[in-house]
Design a protein around this motif. Structure first.
Motif, short mmCIF file in Angstrom:
data_model
loop_
_atom_site.label_atom_id
_atom_site.label_comp_id
_atom_site.label_asym_id
_atom_site.label_seq_id
_atom_site.Cartn_x
_atom_site.Cartn_y
_atom_site.Cartn_z
N SER A 1 -7.56 -97.15 -14.81
CA SER A 1 -7.44 -95.79 -14.29
C SER A 1 -6.11 -95.16 -14.71
O SER A 1 -6.07 -94.05 -15.26
CB SER A 1 -7.57 -95.79 -12.76
OG SER A 1 -8.86 -96.17 -12.36
N ASP A 2 -5.02 -95.86 -14.45
CA ASP A 2 -3.72 -95.32 -14.84
C ASP A 2 -3.56 -95.28 -16.35
O ASP A 2 -2.92 -94.37 -16.88
CB ASP A 2 -2.60 -96.15 -14.21
CG ASP A 2 -2.38 -95.82 -12.75
OD1 ASP A 2 -2.47 -94.63 -12.40
OD2 ASP A 2 -2.11 -96.74 -11.96
N LEU B 1 -5.02 -92.13 -17.68
CA LEU B 1 -4.09 -91.01 -17.48
C LEU B 1 -2.94 -91.09 -18.47
O LEU B 1 -2.48 -90.05 -18.98
CB LEU B 1 -3.55 -91.02 -16.05
CG LEU B 1 -4.57 -90.90 -14.91
CD1 LEU B 1 -3.85 -90.92 -13.57
CD2 LEU B 1 -5.43 -89.66 -15.06
N LYS C 1 -7.37 -86.41 -18.02
CA LYS C 1 -7.14 -85.55 -16.86
C LYS C 1 -7.48 -86.27 -15.57
O LYS C 1 -7.04 -85.89 -14.49
CB LYS C 1 -7.97 -84.26 -16.99
CG LYS C 1 -7.57 -83.38 -18.17
CD LYS C 1 -8.37 -82.09 -18.22
CE LYS C 1 -9.83 -82.33 -18.60
NZ LYS C 1 -9.98 -82.86 -19.98
N TYR C 2 -8.29 -87.31 -15.68
CA TYR C 2 -8.69 -88.14 -14.55
C TYR C 2 -9.22 -89.45 -15.11
O TYR C 2 -9.56 -89.54 -16.31
CB TYR C 2 -9.77 -87.44 -13.72
CG TYR C 2 -10.95 -86.95 -14.53
CD1 TYR C 2 -12.02 -87.78 -14.85
CD2 TYR C 2 -10.98 -85.63 -15.01
CE1 TYR C 2 -13.08 -87.33 -15.61
CE2 TYR C 2 -12.04 -85.18 -15.77
CZ TYR C 2 -13.09 -86.03 -16.07
OH TYR C 2 -14.13 -85.58 -16.82
N ASP D 1 -11.99 -89.97 -18.06
CA ASP D 1 -12.14 -88.68 -18.75
C ASP D 1 -12.76 -88.90 -20.13
O ASP D 1 -12.16 -89.55 -20.99
CB ASP D 1 -10.77 -88.02 -18.88
CG ASP D 1 -10.83 -86.62 -19.48
OD1 ASP D 1 -11.91 -86.21 -19.92
OD2 ASP D 1 -9.77 -85.96 -19.51
#
Length: 245
Positions: free
Chosen positions: A153-154, A157, A162-163, A166
Motif C-alpha cells: 500500500s505504501d 503511494l 493516488k491511493y 491505483d
C-alpha cells in the motif's frame, strides 16, 4: 492480525500458516494484546510462529515484542542501510547489538543464551518508501538482516499512486515489486510481501518472493461473511428497520 482477539488468533494459527503477524503498527493491539496474541499462537500447538510488526524502528518496541516471545520483528519505515542496521542492533544482544537482557517470556522458547537468541530471531526491514526503493540494495546488504518485507500500500503511494492499488501506476509498481525480489535474491536474504488474497500470494511466490502474508483477520472476516451472503443471494447491505434485515 489487527484485532486484540486471542481466540481468533489461535484459530488462524491452527489453519496451517508458517507464521502469523501481529500488527503493532496499524493494528488495534496494545503491548498486552501482542503478548496475548503470541500466547494464542503458541497455544495452537502447531509449527506456526508469531512475528510482530512493531510500531517504529526503535529499540523499545522491538525489545518488548521479542521479550514477549516473538520469533521475529518486521520493522517499518526503513529508508536506508543505517536504518536497517539500527533495527538489527535493537534485536541483537551485545556485543552484536544493543538489546537489553530481560527475556521475560521469550527465554522459555528462544534462547535464553544471548547468542542462541540472536541466531533464532528474525529481523525483517520493510520496503515501503521511495527512499527504501532507491536504497534497497544497500538495505539488503546490511549485516545481520534476515530479509525484507514489502508493504504494497505504501509502496504504491511511494511510486506515485493516488491511493493503494491505483491502476495509473500499475506498471511502475509491478516493476518495483519485481526489482525488490531480485535484489533480495542477489543479496541472499529473504523477500516477503503482504498480499490481499491467496491468488496474489501465489503469484508473488512464483515471481521470486520467499514468503507472503495473506490478508488480515478483519479482511478474512469481511470476505467470508460477504461470501455467505452472496451464496444465499443477499448481496446488498441491509440496514436495521429494512424489512429484509
Amino acid at each position: 492480525m489487527v484485532l486484540d482477539a486471542p481466540p481468533a488468533t489461535e484459530r488462524i494459527a491452527r489453519v496451517g500458516y508458517d507464521y502469523v503477524v501481529l500488527d503493532g503498527q496499524h493494528g488495534l493491539l496494545s503491548a498486552r494484546g501482542i503478548l496475548d496474541g503470541l500466547l494464542a499462537i503458541d497455544a495452537a500447538a502447531t509449527d506456526t510462529v508469531g512475528l510482530v510488526r512493531v510500531e517504529a524502528n526503535n529499540a523499545t518496541p522491538i525489545g518488548r515484542a521479542l521479550d514477549a516471545g516473538a520469533a521475529g520483528v518486521i520493522v517499518p519505515l526503513i529508508d536506508t542501510a543505517d536504518d536497517a542496521a539500527r533495527a538489527v542492533a535493537a534485536a541483537r544482544y551485545p556485543p552484536a547489538g544493543i538489546r537489553s537482557y530481560g527475556p521475560t517470556r521469550s527465554g522459555l522458547r528462544i534462547g535464553p543464551t544471548p547468542a542462541d537468541a540472536d541466531a533464532a530471531t528474525v529481523v525483517l526491514a520493510m520496503i515501503e518508501t521511495r527512499s527504501a526503493l532507491e536504497n534497497v540494495a544497500e538495505i539488503c546488504a546490511t549485516p545481520g538482516l534476515d530479509g525484507i518485507y514489502v508493504g504494497p500500500s505504501d509502496l504504491c503511494l511511494a511510486v506515485g499512486g493516488k491511493y493503494p492499488g491505483d491502476p495509473d501506476v500499475a506498471d511502475v509498481f509491478e516493476a518495483a515489486i519485481t526489482r525488490i525480489a531480485k535484489v533480495a535474491a542477489d543479496a541472499g536474504v529473504a523477500a516477503g510481501i503482504h498480499t490481499k488474497n491467496g491468488d496474489t500470494a501465489k503469484r508473488r511466490l512464483s515471481e521470486g518472493y520467499t514468503f507472503a502474508t495473506v490478508s488480515s483477520d478483519l479482511d478474512h472476516l469481511q470476505s467470508i461473511a460477504a461470501d455467505h451472503l452472496a451464496t444465499i443471494g443477499l448481496t446488498n447491505r441491509r440496514e436495521p428497520g429494512d424489512p429484509a434485515y
